[in-house]
Every structure is written in C-alpha cells, then in structure tokens.
Write an enzyme that holds these catalytic residues in place. Structure first.
Site, PDB file in Angstrom:
ATOM      1  N   HIS A   1       0.862  -1.194   0.000  1.00  0.00           N
ATOM      2  CA  HIS A   1       0.000   0.000   0.000  1.00  0.00           C
ATOM      3  C   HIS A   1       0.898   1.243   0.000  1.00  0.00           C
ATOM      4  CE1 HIS A   1      -3.498   2.395   0.311  1.00  0.00           C
ATOM      5  NE2 HIS A   1      -3.429   2.646   1.601  1.00  0.00           N
TER       6      HIS A   1
ATOM      7  N   HIS B   1      -2.090  -2.240 -10.103  1.00  0.00           N
ATOM      8  CA  HIS B   1      -3.097  -1.672  -9.203  1.00  0.00           C
ATOM      9  C   HIS B   1      -4.251  -2.640  -9.070  1.00  0.00           C
ATOM     10  CE1 HIS B   1      -5.937   1.175  -7.437  1.00  0.00           C
ATOM     11  NE2 HIS B   1      -4.868   1.870  -7.097  1.00  0.00           N
TER      12      HIS B   1
ATOM     13  N   ASP C   1       2.082   6.224  -6.964  1.00  0.00           N
ATOM     14  CA  ASP C   1       3.154   5.955  -5.999  1.00  0.00           C
ATOM     15  C   ASP C   1       4.523   5.846  -6.670  1.00  0.00           C
ATOM     16  OD1 ASP C   1       1.079   5.824  -4.275  1.00  0.00           O
ATOM     17  OD2 ASP C   1       1.124   3.652  -3.996  1.00  0.00           O
TER      18      ASP C   1
HETATM   19  C1  MLT Z   1      -4.268   4.573  -3.183  1.00  0.00           C
HETATM   20  O1  MLT Z   1      -4.585   5.680  -3.629  1.00  0.00           O
HETATM   21  O2  MLT Z   1      -4.274   4.333  -1.981  1.00  0.00           O
HETATM   22  C2  MLT Z   1      -3.793   3.524  -4.111  1.00  0.00           C
HETATM   23  O3  MLT Z   1      -4.026   3.818  -5.433  1.00  0.00           O
HETATM   24  C3  MLT Z   1      -4.256   2.164  -3.681  1.00  0.00           C
HETATM   25  C4  MLT Z   1      -5.690   1.802  -3.987  1.00  0.00           C
HETATM   26  O4  MLT Z   1      -6.452   2.576  -4.488  1.00  0.00           O
HETATM   27  O5  MLT Z   1      -6.067   0.645  -3.701  1.00  0.00           O
END
Ligand code: MLT
Length: 440
Positions: free
Chosen positions: A272, A318, A382
C-alpha cells in the site's frame, strides 16, 4: 454563501431517502454474483462498500462523478495558487457541490480557527524518541488525541444516532486543521531543533501555507504548491487499504482520531502506501548501480533481473486501475512546471525523476512480456510522488506523512456520510476453505 454544515445538511434528506429505499424496497435484489475468485482474491471486484464521495473505476477515480481534470476546471483555486485547492476538494467531497470563492475562504478560516493542540499533546510529541520513525510519532499522536474526540463524548452521552454526524464533523474539521501542527511539530523535533521555529499562523491563509509557516518554509512557494498537490492526489481513492481500515474502525463507532491512527498503521504495508517509499528506494539503488543516465538496454536488463527474481516493482500495477493512474499525469505536470531545486548539500543527486519517468515507458512492456498474468502493468501515482517530494526538499522519512495527511482528510469526509446514513458496523462472514469447497 453557506457554511459547510448547511451545505451538508441540504444534501442529507435526499441521501437518507435513497439509503432507505435501497435498504427496504431493493433489499433483496442481486447486484453481483460472488465467485470463489472474489472470495480467494481479497474481495477484488466485489461492490460491497458504500462510498459516497467517490468511485474508483478501471480508468481512474471519479469524485461525485467528476474526474480531477473536470474538478480542476470547476473548483475555485486558492488565490495565487495554480493547484487544485485541497480545501475546495474537501468541501466538494463533503457536500457534492462546488464551493464559491467566498465559501472556500470561509471554510479555510474556520479550519484555521481550530488550529491548536492541547499542551499535553505538544509535550507528548516532544517526549517521543527520534529513534522511532516520524510516521510512528504521527500514529501515536493521533491515538493520544483520541481523548479529545467530540464524537466519543457524544457516544458516551447517548446522543441519538441521527445526530452523531455533527459531532463526527466537528472532529473531522479539528483533525484536518490540527494535522499541520502535528506534522510540523514532529518535523521540527527531527530536523528543526536548532531553528527554534516560533510559528505565527496566517489566519487568512490556507492549510498548506500554514504548514509551510510552521515548518519554517513560508517563502518556499513550490513547497506550498507541492503540499497542495499531494493532499489533493492522495485525498481519496475509494476503499483502498488505509481508507478501508479507517472505515472499519469508524463503523464500530471508533472515534475519528483512532481511525486516523489505524489508517496510518495500515499505510505502512509495502503493498500500500509504503510503495511510495519503496519506489524511491528502488530508484536510489538503480542510480547507484547504473548512474543517472543509463542506456535503455541497461535499464531493461536491470528490471528484467528483478522481474525474474520475483521482486515487487513498487509503484506498478493496481488492484482496480487497468490503465496508467491518471493521478500520475498530475505529478509529471508539476515536475515540468516547477523547476526542481539543486540538492541542498551541493552533492550529486542520489535519485533521478528523469530515470523514473523513463522507466514508466519501459516497465509495462517488460511486465506484459515476462509476467503476462498481471492485469495492469502500468505505473500508479506511488511510482513518482515520493521521489518528487524528495526532489523538492521533503525528507525521505516525512514523505508518507503528506500522503497520510491527505488520505486522512479525505476519509473524514466519507466518515460523516457513514454517520448520516447510519451505515452499520462492518462484519463480513468469514469462511474456511473447506467450507467454501463444500458449498460448490
Ligand atoms: C491509493 O490511492 O491508496 C492507491 O491507489 C491504492 C488503492 O487505491 O487501492
């Protein structure tokens, strides 16, 4: 001009009517046929959580049906800023309506009026050993602040369920405002002890500007703009791990401070938010090994070695998105528009934004070739956000705090609607694999 409470209040009757209709008239209608794949696959693809403020589609997140690009055109900007205002987006998430410039100003002033920390919390932060990470300080501080929760007091005092949202909103706004004092105090304990910063808050400024003041960077316009961008991009992405964790705590009537603390903990997982730091570390190692400007062949060989060794490539793939994360384009645009400052110590840079962006073109093809089962090999936000923050002078161990803060602010908007709609405690049915097999 309406206040935030009025704007939320105006939306409540219709949303409560819809929730009532769904829970009664349509209660037994089928929305999704649950497969073994859903159960074995971490509930992927199961539309099973009500999330009022946004929906994450395979092509990107939409907030109350609008993309970030659409919101950029629609939301008022903070005077002098070219970024989406995090406060304007918050207002929109809370209310599904576009604030006027006057409403944005009034909202920001309300947040600044709340901007203070109890003395015992300041002392608590100052007492934490800097051998623990800044993120641990942040997580512990929110746990400590839980004692000031107005929602917790209301629950103790037996306030009716229908009215709990107003107390939850009070906490949400207090947390959003206080967050800049929490971050900057921790920051100064780690990096500013010798600077003796005595911040004088700008009560007519926004939160990003005031964070910069508290961190001794009030003249650094690029830092302020980057803070605004980070809080916007990470504000909400549906039921991701950190937001879902906060929702789970909150569904049991946990107070918002404790929920934020839990969300920060959830963010420390490598799959994450920690991917932000890990992708930075990945780039650093690559620069150490290949230099700042390697050939395409060298990059390909380096990545292939990792793919073949089964390593996780942080920032790629993702759970929901099936294309490159649209939020990434926003970071790329920022880098183009704001000159990256030279490294503070005058030494050669240890990371390269250019190299990371070149990887965005190379890695997906390689994953497609060597890991054909991966559903989305494209980079997500990220992959670049952390390295960008580092390049603009945010210390590596503070990067996640910016993400966590944006994510917390966004979740708090959702948490109000959880209370308005009286959504129940989350309690899925667990099942053993043997029982699952027996059901087939
Ligand atoms: C987020 O914004 O936390 C990431 O893209 C992870 C997600 O959406 O699952």
């Amino acid at each position: 001009t309406q206040t935030l409470v009025q704007a939320i209040g105006a939306r409540i009757p219709a949303r409560r009517r819809l929730a009532e209709r769904l829970s009664t008239v349509h209660a037994k209608r089928v929305v999704h046929q649950m497969t073994v794949e859903n159960v074995m696959g971490g509930m992927r693809g199961m539309p099973s959580i009500i999330w009022e403020i946004s929906e994450t589609h395979p092509t990107g997140v939409r907030y109350h049906g609008k993309s970030l690009d659409e919101l950029e055109a629609a939301l008022p900007k903070w005077p002098g800023s070219a970024q989406i205002s995090p406060e304007a987006l918050l207002w929109f998430l809370y209310t599904a309506s576009i604030p006027t410039q006057a409403e944005l100003k009034y909202f920001a002033e309300d947040l600044m009026r709340r901007c203070q920390l109890p003395r015992e919390i300041e002392d608590f932060i100052d007492s934490l050993p800097t051998t623990l990470s800044p993120l641990t300080h942040m997580q512990m501080t929110y746990s400590a602040l839980a004692k000031y929760s107005k929602l917790a007091a209301a629950v103790d005092n037996g306030v009716s369920k229908a009215n709990l949202w107003t107390y939850a909103l009070e906490d949400a706004l207090d947390i959003t405002s206080r967050s800049i004092l929490v971050i900057s105090r921790i920051h100064n304990n780690f990096y500013g002890k010798d600077r003796k910063i005595k911040p004088r808050l700008d009560m007519s400024g926004d939160l990003a500007k005031n964070l910069a003041i508290c961190m001794g960077r009030s003249d650094d316009f690029t830092f302020i703009e980057l803070t605004r961008l980070a809080w916007v991009l990470h504000q909400d992405h549906g039921a991701n791990v950190s937001a879902h964790t906060m929702r789970l705590v909150s569904s049991a009537l946990g107070d918002p401070y404790s929920a934020i603390s839990a969300g920060i903990t959830a963010g420390t997982g490598a799959l994450h938010a920690m991917a932000i730091e890990n992708s930075l570390a990945y780039n650093k190692k690559m620069v150490e090994s290949l230099g700042l400007n390697p050939s395409r062949e060298d990059i390909e060989a380096y990545i292939l070695r990792d793919i073949q060794a089964g390593a996780v490539l942080p920032g790629y793939g993702h759970a929901v998105l099936r294309v490159a994360d649209p939020r990434l384009a926003w970071v790329r645009r920022f880098i183009k528009e704001y000159p990256v400052p030279p490294p503070a110590n005058g030494k050669a840079p240890t990371t390269s934004l250019d190299l990371i962006q070149r990887m965005h073109d190379i890695v997906p093809d390689q994953i497609r070739t060597y890991l054909p089962k991966v559903k989305n090999p494209a980079p997500n936000v990220d992959a670049l956000s952390g390295s960008t923050m580092l390049a603009y002078g945010i210390e590596a161990d503070f990067i996640l705090m910016f993400m966590a803060n944006g994510r917390g602010m966004g979740f708090l908007c959702q948490s109000i609607w959880d209370k308005v709609l009286a959504l129940p405690i989350e309690r899925p049915q667990s099942i053993t694999m043997d029982r699952l097999l027996a059901k087939l």
